[in-house]
Design a protein around this motif. Structure first.
Motif, short mmCIF file in Angstrom:
data_model
loop_
_atom_site.label_atom_id
_atom_site.label_comp_id
_atom_site.label_asym_id
_atom_site.label_seq_id
_atom_site.Cartn_x
_atom_site.Cartn_y
_atom_site.Cartn_z
N UNK A 134 0.98 -1.29 0.00
CA UNK A 134 0.15 0.17 -0.22
C UNK A 134 1.01 1.15 -0.15
N UNK A 135 2.35 1.24 -0.23
CA UNK A 135 2.98 2.42 -0.07
C UNK A 135 2.75 3.32 -1.23
N UNK A 136 2.39 5.07 -0.75
CA UNK A 136 2.33 5.39 -1.38
C UNK A 136 3.32 7.06 -0.63
N UNK A 137 2.98 7.96 -0.98
CA UNK A 137 3.34 9.29 -1.23
C UNK A 137 3.06 9.95 -0.30
N UNK A 138 3.88 10.56 0.95
CA UNK A 138 3.16 10.70 1.71
C UNK A 138 1.93 9.96 3.18
N UNK A 139 2.33 9.26 2.73
CA UNK A 139 1.95 8.00 3.74
C UNK A 139 2.23 8.50 4.83
N UNK A 140 1.30 7.61 6.28
CA UNK A 140 1.15 7.53 7.06
C UNK A 140 0.92 6.27 7.94
N UNK A 141 2.12 5.33 8.40
CA UNK A 141 1.82 4.04 8.24
C UNK A 141 2.21 4.10 10.14
N UNK A 142 1.15 3.19 10.58
CA UNK A 142 0.45 2.91 11.61
C UNK A 142 0.98 1.20 12.29
N UNK A 143 1.90 1.85 13.25
CA UNK A 143 2.59 0.36 14.05
C UNK A 143 2.89 0.80 15.37
N UNK A 144 2.92 -0.44 16.68
CA UNK A 144 3.54 -0.36 17.96
C UNK A 144 4.17 -1.08 18.28
#
Length: 240
Positions: free
Chosen positions: A193-203
């Protein structure tokens, strides 16, 4: 000439209708002014237009995994944003200092990991400001981005967040790592799903740590920079 006589019943009816109309107009006016006062909307991705992504690590537990995460971020030239609760920061002050010293951004996850949708406007602001003070006391830096626990967002939360000059941060790619899937699943959820300006949520979880060598390498190989949240969000009306 016909003369109209108003009975007590008709006067009562007219009065009730007038009061009802007044209350309806008042509600519409309140809704309009409330909406007008909220100039911001939740942010699901950046607006820099650059080939860059921001990794958002929400923290209220899992401190045992953070040193290993920091090592992987360092190896892969990744600048990351940690959204921490005030309670967690109070208990893990040396780790908070280490995150800041490693060049990452420390932002606001509220004082406690509670359902903000159930809080009043004043309680929402108190939770954020209390966490802000704790983080500033530890690091010397103020917070201005807020990620709500459980990803909750509605008009009340947005209005409260906006009133204290915060941005409400969501995400565009969710690792769903809190369910502790295998590391390969985490990698696929992001890479596909990578794209410019992505915010990737993780813990901070064990599968997350195990996924990072492959995940971060893949993000780098695809030409994306991994930057802090403030580096992909330009203020409204300001060119990135």
């Amino acid at each position: 000439m016909r003369v109209f006589m108003f009975t007590k019943k008709s006067i009562l009816l007219i009065t009730c209708c007038s009061i009802g109309l007044f209350l309806l107009l008042l509600m519409l006016f309140y809704d309009f002014t409330s909406s007008a006062a909220t100039s911001r909307s939740p942010i699901f991705q950046g607006n820099s237009g650059e080939k860059a992504v921001a990794i958002e690590v929400n923290v209220d537990w899992g401190e045992e995994y953070i040193p290993a995460m920091l090592e992987e971020f360092k190896k892969n030239q990744a600048e990351v944003t940690f959204f921490v609760t005030g309670v967690w920061a109070e208990k893990n002050q040396e780790l908070v200092k280490l995150i800041a010293a490693s060049g990452h951004s420390l932002q606001n996850h509220g004082y406690k990991h509670v359902h903000f949708a159930n809080l009043s406007d004043s309680d929402i602001k108190e939770q954020i400001k209390k966490a802000e003070k704790i983080i500033k006391d530890i690091t010397g830096h103020e917070t201005r981005y807020f990620a709500s626990p459980y990803g909750e967002q509605n008009k009340k939360i947005m209005s409260a967040v906006d009133s204290i000059n915060y941005d409400l941060i969501m995400w565009s790619i969710d690792t769903i790592d809190w369910q502790k899937p295998n590391p390969e699943t985490i990698v696929k959820r992001v890479v596909n799903q990578l794209h410019n300006d992505a915010i990737i949520l993780m813990h901070p979880t064990e599968p997350t740590v195990k996924s990072l060598p492959t995940l971060l390498k893949s993000i780098n190989e695809q030409g994306y920079k991994m930057v802090k949240i403030e580096n992909i969000i330009a203020p409204v009306g300001v060119a990135p």
